[in-house]
Design a protein around this motif. Sequence first.
Motif, PDB file in Angstrom:
ATOM      1  N   PRO A  71       4.708   9.296  -3.435  1.00 28.22           N
ATOM      2  CA  PRO A  71       4.187   8.695  -2.201  1.00 28.22           C
ATOM      3  C   PRO A  71       5.101   8.993  -1.026  1.00 28.22           C
ATOM      4  N   MET A  92      -3.508   5.494  -0.422  1.00 34.37           N
ATOM      5  CA  MET A  92      -3.960   6.043  -1.703  1.00 34.37           C
ATOM      6  C   MET A  92      -3.960   5.002  -2.818  1.00 34.37           C
ATOM      7  N   GLU A  93      -3.179   3.930  -2.638  1.00 34.46           N
ATOM      8  CA  GLU A  93      -3.061   2.950  -3.713  1.00 34.46           C
ATOM      9  C   GLU A  93      -2.608   1.620  -3.126  1.00 34.46           C
ATOM     10  N   THR A  94      -3.185   0.516  -3.624  1.00 32.53           N
ATOM     11  CA  THR A  94      -2.748  -0.825  -3.217  1.00 32.53           C
ATOM     12  C   THR A  94      -2.402  -1.622  -4.464  1.00 32.53           C
ATOM     13  N   LEU A  95      -1.336  -2.415  -4.367  1.00 30.19           N
ATOM     14  CA  LEU A  95      -0.857  -3.197  -5.502  1.00 30.19           C
ATOM     15  C   LEU A  95      -0.403  -4.568  -5.025  1.00 30.19           C
ATOM     16  N   SER A 131       4.407   3.099  -8.731  1.00 32.09           N
ATOM     17  CA  SER A 131       3.162   3.678  -8.226  1.00 32.09           C
ATOM     18  C   SER A 131       2.629   4.721  -9.193  1.00 32.09           C
ATOM     19  N   LYS A 132       1.300   4.822  -9.232  1.00 39.80           N
ATOM     20  CA  LYS A 132       0.676   5.875 -10.025  1.00 39.80           C
ATOM     21  C   LYS A 132       0.762   7.221  -9.319  1.00 39.80           C
ATOM     22  N   MET A 133       1.062   7.188  -8.021  1.00 43.51           N
ATOM     23  CA  MET A 133       1.214   8.429  -7.274  1.00 43.51           C
ATOM     24  C   MET A 133       2.481   9.144  -7.713  1.00 43.51           C
ATOM     25  N   ALA A 176       0.865  -1.189   0.000  1.00 40.77           N
ATOM     26  CA  ALA A 176       0.000   0.000   0.000  1.00 40.77           C
ATOM     27  C   ALA A 176       0.892   1.227   0.000  1.00 40.77           C
ATOM     28  N   TYR A 177       0.592   2.171  -0.889  1.00 38.93           N
ATOM     29  CA  TYR A 177       1.288   3.449  -0.903  1.00 38.93           C
ATOM     30  C   TYR A 177       0.418   4.486  -0.196  1.00 38.93           C
TER      31      TYR A 177
END
Length: 555
Positions: free
Chosen positions: A531, A494-497, A526-528, A485-486
């Motif tokens: 992060p 904000m984002e999980t991968l 990450s798409k962020m 998780a970021y």
Amino acid sequence: MIPKLPKTLLYLLIALFAINMAQSYFTELIFDEAYYWYYAQNMAWGYFDHPPMVALMIKLSSFFFNDELGVRFVSCLLSVATFLILWQLIDHPKKERYGVQFFVLVFSMTLINAYGFFTLPDTPFLFFTALFLLVYKKFINKPSVLLALGLGIVMAALMYSKYHAVLVIIFTLLSNMKLVFNKYAWLSVVVALICYTPHFLWLYENEFVSIKYHLYERPNRAYEFGDFTLGYFVNLVALFGLTFPWIYKSLFKTRAKDQFTKALLYLTYGVLVFFFVSSFNRRIQTQWIIVISIPMAIMAFNYLLENENAKKWIYRMGMANIAILLFLRVGLIYEPLFPIVYETHGNSKWVSEIKSQIGDMSVVFENSYRNAPMYAFYSGSETYSLNNIMYRQNQYSIDNSESKIQHKKILYVSKYTDNGDISFQWADGTKSYGNFIDNFESFRKLRSYVTEKDIKIKEDKELTLKVFNPYEMNIPLEKIKLGIAYLNDYRQVMETLPLLTTQRGEKTVFIKAKDTTRFIFKLPKSKMEDPGFFKITISENGLYMGINGDNIKLD
């Protein structure tokens, strides 16, 4: 020793106790009370969110009563005791003639009124703050071994009530630096530390989970003047209601004529300044500043005894406050009086609706340390809060509640599903669903550790992940999936991968019981844009990613 009271004040305090007892009996629990009731089912020297005093109060209450009174009885006692101590702390020669004004002043303070029956950590915090000031007042007049012992025990009780108690102790010390050279003061510190040692040991045994969460893991958000700093000043008004102009004027008019009054001023201004500065970093909750109600009650009463205008207006506005508060307290019981559905409305109803469909079956609530204990309280059934990466850790993350529902048929309740095996309505009228799981199995106590430091998001280097299995059984790797998780700079996910890994060292098909398995991985892209943190997560048996590791800073 109970202080001598004017008859009218005595009758008012008896009435106060009766009102609080009736309120406690007829008012359903709020969610935090249910959570602390859950604490008390397994007494310990500490809990995830708070020290253990609130759990002790509930345990003691349960010896005398069942149901809601079995949660709130001690709170009713401490409320009246706080009034008695405050009365004893006032030395003004005129006070005997103004018992009614004293009662109106204190009873009209919003949170002192509410915590007269609600059982929350602030309830003992208020009581022990008043008791601390009483013992401290005697101590500075004539220090002795006996008073030093008493002061040390009360300081420990303060800290067992709420961590914010450290502010009370620090600001009192700052008001009287001569205590540094007082042997009796040092004795009181030693006694306090000895009494608090069991909680220190509990923190150590639990990896300082409470401290880490409150200081480093708790999510925040970007600064907003209206909600943070302006909201802090709104809370200062809400603390006293309509009497706030005269109460704060009493603070500004009070002078440090003696060492005790100086302590009251340092405590009040210290807390106000501390949370004002904190308001530039996070939203300040009203109960965080509630402790100033104790010194302010003393200073405001002394002020009104010397000021006819203040006496008149504090009494008038105090009575108006009380009328509003009593109306709201009736509304806690009788829902139609409230413009909104409050926490004390309808919880036993939705619990009964679920229980009528599933009987004594255990219930797992996704991401809800609020609903899980509420259901357990009103149903008597086993419950568990399954916390995932989109939520936060709580007492269910560290106790043995998970083990009690393993490999059982359970009802899984999530607010994120729009269909299920059963349906029911929450107190606010919204519909929710539950699904049966025949053989529930979770591994939320698996812990993940990344060994490297100073990790940079843009570096494509291998990192080492250690996964520790605290269970008594081996866990097949096929049952779990590793993820990442970021988080942003405010520790919001904000984002999980998914996380691609390879085993380091000896290859195995399971994580051995009480052992650590090592993996190698690279940070996925990450798409962020930038992060601030990442966290390694673990999903088991198709459940959503858990909270298995700490937030790790990214450079």
